[in-house]
Design a protein around this motif. Structure first.
Motif, PDB file in Angstrom:
ATOM      1  N   ASP A  41      18.164  -1.818   8.790  1.00  0.00           N
ATOM      2  CA  ASP A  41      16.744  -1.511   8.663  1.00  0.00           C
ATOM      3  C   ASP A  41      16.031  -2.719   8.061  1.00  0.00           C
ATOM      4  N   PHE A  42      14.710  -2.684   8.064  1.00  0.00           N
ATOM      5  CA  PHE A  42      13.930  -3.707   7.387  1.00  0.00           C
ATOM      6  C   PHE A  42      13.984  -3.453   5.892  1.00  0.00           C
ATOM      7  N   ALA A  43      13.959  -4.517   5.117  1.00  0.00           N
ATOM      8  CA  ALA A  43      13.871  -4.396   3.665  1.00  0.00           C
ATOM      9  C   ALA A  43      12.412  -4.569   3.267  1.00  0.00           C
ATOM     10  N   THR A  44      11.949  -3.777   2.326  1.00  0.00           N
ATOM     11  CA  THR A  44      10.584  -3.909   1.832  1.00  0.00           C
ATOM     12  C   THR A  44      10.614  -4.123   0.320  1.00  0.00           C
ATOM     13  N   LEU A  45       9.675  -4.915  -0.153  1.00  0.00           N
ATOM     14  CA  LEU A  45       9.501  -5.174  -1.576  1.00  0.00           C
ATOM     15  C   LEU A  45       8.064  -4.836  -1.925  1.00  0.00           C
ATOM     16  N   THR A  46       7.863  -4.006  -2.927  1.00  0.00           N
ATOM     17  CA  THR A  46       6.521  -3.692  -3.407  1.00  0.00           C
ATOM     18  C   THR A  46       6.504  -3.866  -4.922  1.00  0.00           C
ATOM     19  N   ALA A  47       5.353  -4.255  -5.455  1.00  0.00           N
ATOM     20  CA  ALA A  47       5.213  -4.420  -6.904  1.00  0.00           C
ATOM     21  C   ALA A  47       3.743  -4.539  -7.264  1.00  0.00           C
ATOM     22  N   LEU A  55       6.145  -8.823 -12.739  1.00  0.00           N
ATOM     23  CA  LEU A  55       5.941  -7.811 -11.699  1.00  0.00           C
ATOM     24  C   LEU A  55       6.213  -6.459 -12.348  1.00  0.00           C
ATOM     25  N   SER A  56       5.346  -5.498 -12.103  1.00  0.00           N
ATOM     26  CA  SER A  56       5.548  -4.151 -12.639  1.00  0.00           C
ATOM     27  C   SER A  56       5.863  -3.203 -11.493  1.00  0.00           C
ATOM     28  N   SER A  57       6.624  -2.176 -11.788  1.00  0.00           N
ATOM     29  CA  SER A  57       6.993  -1.156 -10.799  1.00  0.00           C
ATOM     30  C   SER A  57       7.548  -1.786  -9.522  1.00  0.00           C
ATOM     31  N   ALA A  58       8.366  -2.806  -9.681  1.00  0.00           N
ATOM     32  CA  ALA A  58       8.963  -3.489  -8.525  1.00  0.00           C
ATOM     33  C   ALA A  58       9.989  -2.574  -7.863  1.00  0.00           C
ATOM     34  N   ARG A  59       9.990  -2.583  -6.533  1.00  0.00           N
ATOM     35  CA  ARG A  59      10.882  -1.693  -5.787  1.00  0.00           C
ATOM     36  C   ARG A  59      11.290  -2.348  -4.476  1.00  0.00           C
ATOM     37  N   ALA A  68      12.853  -1.771 -10.622  1.00  0.00           N
ATOM     38  CA  ALA A  68      12.781  -2.192 -12.024  1.00  0.00           C
ATOM     39  C   ALA A  68      11.370  -1.911 -12.513  1.00  0.00           C
ATOM     40  N   GLU A  69      11.263  -1.357 -13.713  1.00  0.00           N
ATOM     41  CA  GLU A  69       9.934  -1.119 -14.298  1.00  0.00           C
ATOM     42  C   GLU A  69       9.201  -2.440 -14.457  1.00  0.00           C
TER      43      GLU A  69
END
Length: 140
Positions: A41-47, A55-59, A68-69
């Protein structure tokens, strides 16, 4: 005086919310991953972009699941590879077997909403596998 201080505090609070920017990235290609079972699948990064160094609320989701918070910039890190010299390495997000370190432009919070750029996530696993995943990113 108390009312004036409260008004100033509220103004600053709302101004900080108005300026809050988020990061959204997706890998250019589908990658082999693990989310409890094998995936392709594609990997996604959000923060949330808190500052140049945080970076806060990184996922990371999609092909992987890690979060990571807070992910802090590694200010002592200097890349030997010219491709990454204008990038900041952030602290790793981790799952049970791997660590995912985002590499993002050094002045990321100076980028305006809508700016697109290439970011990277370095994936290093306990079994010795290491790869850099190129991602198309946008500031929202």
């Amino acid at each position: 005086m108390k009312t004036l201080m409260t008004a100033i505090a509220l103004t600053l609070l709302f101004a900080s919310f108005a300026e809050a920017k988020t990061l959204s990235c997706q890998s250019f290609a589908a990658v082999e991953g693990w989310t409890g079972s094998a995936t392709h699948d594609f990997a996604t990064l959000t923060a949330d972009l808190s500052s140049q160094e945080q970076l806060s609320s990184a996922r990371i989701s999609g092909a992987f699941l890690a979060s990571a918070e807070v992910s802090l910039a590694d200010t002592a890190y200097t890349s030997k590879n010219p491709r990454y010299q204008d990038y900041t390495r952030f602290g790793a997000l981790e799952d049970a077997w791997c660590w995912y370190s985002p590499f993002l432009p050094k002045q990321i919070t100076d980028l305006v909403v809508g700016t697109q750029f290439t970011g990277f996530v370095n994936r290093t696993c306990e079994n010795g596998v290491s790869e850099n995943i190129a991602m198309k990113c946008v500031i929202k």
